[in-house]
Design a protein around this motif. Sequence first.
Motif, mmCIF file in Angstrom:
data_model
loop_
_atom_site.group_PDB
_atom_site.id
_atom_site.type_symbol
_atom_site.label_atom_id
_atom_site.label_comp_id
_atom_site.label_asym_id
_atom_site.label_seq_id
_atom_site.Cartn_x
_atom_site.Cartn_y
_atom_site.Cartn_z
ATOM 1 N N UNK A 1 0.825 -1.193 0.000
ATOM 2 C CA UNK A 1 0.000 0.000 0.000
ATOM 3 C C UNK A 1 0.866 1.253 0.000
ATOM 4 N N UNK A 2 1.922 1.257 0.795
ATOM 5 C CA UNK A 2 2.821 2.423 0.808
ATOM 6 C C UNK A 2 3.492 2.584 -0.554
ATOM 7 N N UNK A 3 3.925 1.475 -1.154
ATOM 8 C CA UNK A 3 4.551 1.567 -2.492
ATOM 9 C C UNK A 3 3.572 2.119 -3.513
ATOM 10 N N UNK A 4 2.338 1.622 -3.482
ATOM 11 C CA UNK A 4 1.340 2.085 -4.445
ATOM 12 C C UNK A 4 0.988 3.553 -4.209
ATOM 13 N N UNK A 5 0.890 3.930 -2.939
ATOM 14 C CA UNK A 5 0.609 5.332 -2.609
ATOM 15 C C UNK A 5 1.743 6.217 -3.125
ATOM 16 N N UNK A 6 2.991 5.787 -2.887
ATOM 17 C CA UNK A 6 4.153 6.544 -3.350
ATOM 18 C C UNK A 6 4.167 6.650 -4.869
ATOM 19 N N UNK A 7 3.842 5.536 -5.533
ATOM 20 C CA UNK A 7 3.810 5.560 -7.001
ATOM 21 C C UNK A 7 2.767 6.550 -7.501
ATOM 22 N N UNK A 8 1.613 6.589 -6.834
ATOM 23 C CA UNK A 8 0.580 7.536 -7.225
ATOM 24 C C UNK A 8 1.019 8.971 -7.019
ATOM 25 N N UNK A 9 1.692 9.231 -5.886
ATOM 26 C CA UNK A 9 2.187 10.582 -5.610
ATOM 27 C C UNK A 9 3.228 10.991 -6.642
ATOM 28 N N UNK A 10 4.156 10.072 -6.953
ATOM 29 C CA UNK A 10 5.195 10.398 -7.934
ATOM 30 C C UNK A 10 4.605 10.629 -9.320
ATOM 31 N N UNK A 11 3.578 9.849 -9.666
ATOM 32 C CA UNK A 11 2.920 10.059 -10.961
ATOM 33 C C UNK A 11 2.245 11.431 -10.994
ATOM 34 N N UNK A 12 1.646 11.815 -9.865
ATOM 35 C CA UNK A 12 1.003 13.135 -9.803
ATOM 36 C C UNK A 12 2.032 14.249 -9.922
#
Length: 255
Positions: free
Chosen positions: A82-93
Amino acid sequence: MTTSATWKVGRLAEASGPTVRTLHHWDTIGLLSPSQRTTGGHREYTEEDLVRLYQVLALRSLGLALDTVALCLDAGVDPARLVRDHLAGVEASIAALGVLRERLVRLGDELSAGQAPTVSALLDALRAIGGTGPEGEHTLGRHLDADQIQVMRTRAAALGPAMHYLLEVEWPVLYRRAERLRAAGTPPADQKVRRLVARMDELSALFTGGDAGISAGVRAAWHDDPAAMSGDSGAPADDWRKLADYLDRARNNPA
Protein backbone atom coordinates in the motif's frame (compact mmCIF):
# COMPACT_ATOMS: atom_id res chain seq x y z
CA MET A 1 4.42 9.87 20.33
CA THR A 2 3.65 7.37 23.09
CA THR A 3 1.69 4.16 22.90
CA SER A 4 -0.97 5.69 25.16
CA ALA A 5 -1.53 8.76 22.98
CA THR A 6 -5.11 9.36 21.84
CA TRP A 7 -6.77 12.01 19.70
CA LYS A 8 -10.22 13.51 19.95
CA VAL A 9 -12.01 13.94 16.65
CA GLY A 10 -11.32 17.67 16.31
CA ARG A 11 -7.60 17.32 16.92
CA LEU A 12 -7.37 14.36 14.55
CA ALA A 13 -9.25 16.24 11.82
CA GLU A 14 -6.91 19.22 12.18
CA ALA A 15 -3.81 17.03 12.05
CA SER A 16 -4.80 14.67 9.25
CA GLY A 17 -7.01 16.52 6.78
CA PRO A 18 -10.48 14.92 6.81
CA THR A 19 -13.16 17.13 8.32
CA VAL A 20 -14.85 16.34 11.62
CA ARG A 21 -18.02 15.66 9.66
CA THR A 22 -16.18 13.15 7.46
CA LEU A 23 -14.71 11.34 10.46
CA HIS A 24 -18.15 11.19 12.07
CA HIS A 25 -19.55 9.73 8.83
CA TRP A 26 -16.81 7.13 8.63
CA ASP A 27 -17.57 6.18 12.23
CA THR A 28 -21.28 5.86 11.44
CA ILE A 29 -20.69 3.53 8.48
CA GLY A 30 -18.09 1.49 10.36
CA LEU A 31 -15.19 2.42 8.10
CA LEU A 32 -13.13 4.08 10.83
CA SER A 33 -14.46 3.97 14.37
CA PRO A 34 -12.52 5.26 17.38
CA SER A 35 -11.30 2.49 19.61
CA GLN A 36 -11.93 4.44 22.77
CA ARG A 37 -14.40 6.90 24.22
CA THR A 38 -14.13 9.16 27.21
CA THR A 39 -16.46 8.74 30.16
CA GLY A 40 -18.41 11.62 28.62
CA GLY A 41 -18.87 9.67 25.40
CA HIS A 42 -16.41 11.65 23.25
CA ARG A 43 -14.56 9.75 20.52
CA GLU A 44 -10.88 9.04 21.14
CA TYR A 45 -8.73 7.62 18.38
CA THR A 46 -5.69 5.47 19.18
CA GLU A 47 -2.48 4.95 17.24
CA GLU A 48 -4.00 1.77 15.76
CA ASP A 49 -6.87 3.93 14.50
CA LEU A 50 -4.32 6.27 12.89
CA VAL A 51 -2.88 3.32 10.98
CA ARG A 52 -6.33 2.52 9.63
CA LEU A 53 -6.91 6.20 8.83
CA TYR A 54 -3.74 6.21 6.75
CA GLN A 55 -4.91 3.09 4.93
CA VAL A 56 -8.30 4.68 4.21
CA LEU A 57 -6.73 7.88 2.89
CA ALA A 58 -4.10 6.02 0.84
CA LEU A 59 -6.70 3.78 -0.80
CA ARG A 60 -8.95 6.78 -1.46
CA SER A 61 -6.01 8.57 -3.10
CA LEU A 62 -5.83 5.66 -5.57
CA GLY A 63 -9.38 6.44 -6.65
CA LEU A 64 -11.17 3.69 -4.76
CA ALA A 65 -14.74 4.24 -3.55
CA LEU A 66 -15.53 3.97 0.16
CA ASP A 67 -17.26 0.61 -0.32
CA THR A 68 -14.16 -0.74 -2.03
CA VAL A 69 -11.91 0.70 0.67
CA ALA A 70 -13.98 -1.05 3.33
CA LEU A 71 -13.80 -4.36 1.46
CA CYS A 72 -10.05 -4.06 1.01
CA LEU A 73 -9.48 -3.32 4.69
CA ASP A 74 -11.78 -6.16 5.74
CA ALA A 75 -9.93 -8.55 3.44
CA GLY A 76 -6.56 -7.25 4.60
CA VAL A 77 -4.04 -5.25 2.61
CA ASP A 78 -0.28 -5.61 2.51
CA PRO A 79 0.99 -2.46 4.31
CA ALA A 80 4.26 -2.39 2.38
CA ARG A 81 2.47 -2.71 -0.96
CA LEU A 82 0.00 0.00 0.00
CA VAL A 83 2.82 2.42 0.81
CA ARG A 84 4.55 1.57 -2.49
CA ASP A 85 1.34 2.09 -4.45
CA HIS A 86 0.61 5.33 -2.61
CA LEU A 87 4.15 6.54 -3.35
CA ALA A 88 3.81 5.56 -7.00
CA GLY A 89 0.58 7.54 -7.22
CA VAL A 90 2.19 10.58 -5.61
CA GLU A 91 5.20 10.40 -7.93
CA ALA A 92 2.92 10.06 -10.96
CA SER A 93 1.00 13.14 -9.80
CA ILE A 94 4.25 15.07 -9.33
CA ALA A 95 5.38 14.09 -12.82
CA ALA A 96 2.03 15.07 -14.33
CA LEU A 97 2.10 18.42 -12.51
CA GLY A 98 5.65 18.99 -13.74
CA VAL A 99 4.52 18.47 -17.33
CA LEU A 100 1.52 20.74 -16.77
CA ARG A 101 3.77 23.42 -15.24
CA GLU A 102 6.14 23.39 -18.21
CA ARG A 103 3.28 23.70 -20.68
CA LEU A 104 1.56 26.45 -18.72
CA VAL A 105 4.85 28.38 -18.50
CA ARG A 106 5.17 28.11 -22.27
CA LEU A 107 1.58 29.26 -22.71
CA GLY A 108 2.11 32.15 -20.29
CA ASP A 109 5.29 33.24 -22.06
CA GLU A 110 3.47 33.43 -25.37
CA LEU A 111 0.66 35.49 -23.83
CA SER A 112 3.12 37.80 -21.99
CA ALA A 113 4.89 38.45 -25.28
CA GLY A 114 1.59 39.60 -26.74
CA GLN A 115 1.38 36.55 -28.97
CA ALA A 116 -1.74 34.54 -29.55
CA PRO A 117 -1.10 31.09 -28.09
CA THR A 118 -0.26 28.54 -30.72
CA VAL A 119 -2.60 25.64 -31.31
CA SER A 120 0.13 23.21 -30.26
CA ALA A 121 0.63 25.02 -26.92
CA LEU A 122 -3.08 24.94 -26.18
CA LEU A 123 -3.35 21.27 -27.09
CA ASP A 124 -0.30 20.45 -24.96
CA ALA A 125 -1.89 22.19 -21.97
CA LEU A 126 -5.19 20.40 -22.51
CA ARG A 127 -3.49 17.02 -22.75
CA ALA A 128 -1.57 17.69 -19.53
CA ILE A 129 -4.75 18.68 -17.68
CA GLY A 130 -6.58 15.56 -18.82
CA GLY A 131 -3.65 13.21 -18.46
CA THR A 132 -2.79 10.38 -16.17
CA GLY A 133 -3.93 9.51 -13.35
CA PRO A 134 -1.16 -17.53 -18.25
CA GLU A 135 -3.59 -19.56 -17.83
CA GLY A 136 -6.42 -17.18 -17.56
CA GLU A 137 -5.19 -15.29 -20.64
CA HIS A 138 -5.13 -18.56 -22.55
CA THR A 139 -8.72 -19.22 -21.52
CA LEU A 140 -9.75 -15.68 -22.43
CA GLY A 141 -8.10 -16.19 -25.80
CA ARG A 142 -10.66 -18.89 -26.60
CA HIS A 143 -13.50 -16.41 -26.12
CA LEU A 144 -12.05 -13.00 -27.05
CA ASP A 145 -10.07 -11.82 -30.04
CA ALA A 146 -6.73 -10.01 -29.80
CA ASP A 147 -8.32 -6.56 -30.08
CA GLN A 148 -10.77 -7.27 -27.25
CA ILE A 149 -7.99 -8.53 -24.99
CA GLN A 150 -5.95 -5.42 -25.78
CA VAL A 151 -8.91 -3.23 -24.77
CA MET A 152 -8.95 -4.96 -21.39
CA ARG A 153 -5.18 -4.57 -20.95
CA THR A 154 -5.29 -0.90 -21.86
CA ARG A 155 -8.15 -0.15 -19.48
CA ALA A 156 -6.49 -2.12 -16.69
CA ALA A 157 -3.23 -0.23 -17.19
CA ALA A 158 -5.10 3.08 -17.02
CA LEU A 159 -6.36 2.18 -13.54
CA GLY A 160 -2.80 2.10 -12.23
CA PRO A 161 -2.27 0.73 -8.70
CA ALA A 162 -6.03 0.74 -8.07
CA MET A 163 -6.29 -2.27 -10.38
CA HIS A 164 -4.72 -4.56 -7.77
CA TYR A 165 -7.25 -3.60 -5.08
CA LEU A 166 -10.23 -3.80 -7.42
CA LEU A 167 -9.31 -7.02 -9.18
CA GLU A 168 -7.35 -9.01 -6.60
CA VAL A 169 -8.96 -7.85 -3.35
CA GLU A 170 -12.49 -6.55 -3.88
CA TRP A 171 -13.50 -8.91 -6.70
CA PRO A 172 -12.80 -12.17 -4.77
CA VAL A 173 -14.56 -10.78 -1.67
CA LEU A 174 -17.66 -10.06 -3.75
CA TYR A 175 -17.65 -13.58 -5.15
CA ARG A 176 -17.17 -15.12 -1.70
CA ARG A 177 -20.11 -13.12 -0.36
CA ALA A 178 -22.25 -14.15 -3.31
CA GLU A 179 -21.34 -17.81 -2.81
CA ARG A 180 -22.30 -17.64 0.87
CA LEU A 181 -25.69 -16.23 -0.09
CA ARG A 182 -26.19 -18.91 -2.75
CA ALA A 183 -25.20 -21.70 -0.36
CA ALA A 184 -27.59 -20.30 2.25
CA GLY A 185 -30.47 -20.51 -0.23
CA THR A 186 -30.96 -16.75 -0.61
CA PRO A 187 -33.16 -16.10 -3.69
CA PRO A 188 -31.30 -14.49 -6.60
CA ALA A 189 -33.81 -11.62 -6.63
CA ASP A 190 -32.93 -10.69 -3.03
CA GLN A 191 -31.60 -7.12 -2.78
CA LYS A 192 -28.38 -8.29 -1.11
CA VAL A 193 -27.59 -10.47 -4.12
CA ARG A 194 -28.61 -7.82 -6.63
CA ARG A 195 -26.37 -5.21 -4.94
CA LEU A 196 -23.41 -7.59 -5.20
CA VAL A 197 -24.17 -8.25 -8.86
CA ALA A 198 -24.48 -4.53 -9.56
CA ARG A 199 -21.04 -3.89 -8.07
CA MET A 200 -19.54 -6.83 -9.98
CA ASP A 201 -20.94 -5.37 -13.18
CA GLU A 202 -19.51 -1.94 -12.32
CA LEU A 203 -16.07 -3.50 -11.92
CA SER A 204 -16.53 -5.44 -15.13
CA ALA A 205 -17.33 -2.22 -16.98
CA LEU A 206 -14.07 -0.69 -15.75
CA PHE A 207 -12.12 -3.42 -17.52
CA THR A 208 -14.35 -3.94 -20.57
CA GLY A 209 -15.45 -0.37 -21.24
CA GLY A 210 -19.03 -1.59 -21.09
CA ASP A 211 -18.53 -3.60 -24.29
CA ALA A 212 -21.24 -6.29 -24.20
CA GLY A 213 -19.21 -8.60 -26.42
CA ILE A 214 -16.16 -8.46 -24.15
CA SER A 215 -18.31 -8.93 -21.04
CA ALA A 216 -19.99 -11.98 -22.58
CA GLY A 217 -16.61 -13.40 -23.55
CA VAL A 218 -15.22 -12.97 -20.04
CA ARG A 219 -18.25 -14.68 -18.52
CA ALA A 220 -17.92 -17.51 -20.99
CA ALA A 221 -14.25 -17.89 -20.04
CA TRP A 222 -15.16 -18.13 -16.35
CA HIS A 223 -17.82 -20.72 -17.16
CA ASP A 224 -15.38 -22.64 -19.37
CA ASP A 225 -12.47 -22.84 -16.92
CA PRO A 226 -13.06 -21.19 -13.51
CA ALA A 227 -9.87 -22.65 -12.06
CA ALA A 228 -7.71 -20.93 -14.68
CA MET A 229 -9.60 -17.64 -14.51
CA SER A 230 -9.55 -17.48 -10.70
CA GLY A 231 -5.95 -18.61 -10.38
CA ASP A 232 -7.16 -21.28 -7.94
CA SER A 233 -6.28 -24.68 -9.36
CA GLY A 234 -8.54 -26.32 -6.79
CA ALA A 235 -11.62 -24.29 -7.65
CA PRO A 236 -14.50 -26.77 -8.15
CA ALA A 237 -15.83 -26.10 -11.64
CA ASP A 238 -19.37 -27.18 -10.78
CA ASP A 239 -19.55 -24.78 -7.82
CA TRP A 240 -18.28 -21.87 -9.89
CA ARG A 241 -20.79 -22.61 -12.63
CA LYS A 242 -23.63 -22.83 -10.13
CA LEU A 243 -22.57 -19.45 -8.78
CA ALA A 244 -22.37 -17.98 -12.29
CA ASP A 245 -25.87 -19.23 -13.06
CA TYR A 246 -27.09 -17.84 -9.72
CA LEU A 247 -25.62 -14.40 -10.51
CA ASP A 248 -27.09 -14.44 -14.02
CA ARG A 249 -30.54 -15.13 -12.55
CA ALA A 250 -30.05 -12.16 -10.23
CA ARG A 251 -29.19 -10.00 -13.26
CA ASN A 252 -32.09 -11.15 -15.36
CA ASN A 253 -34.89 -11.39 -12.81
CA PRO A 254 -36.41 -8.16 -11.48
CA ALA A 255 -36.78 -7.84 -7.74
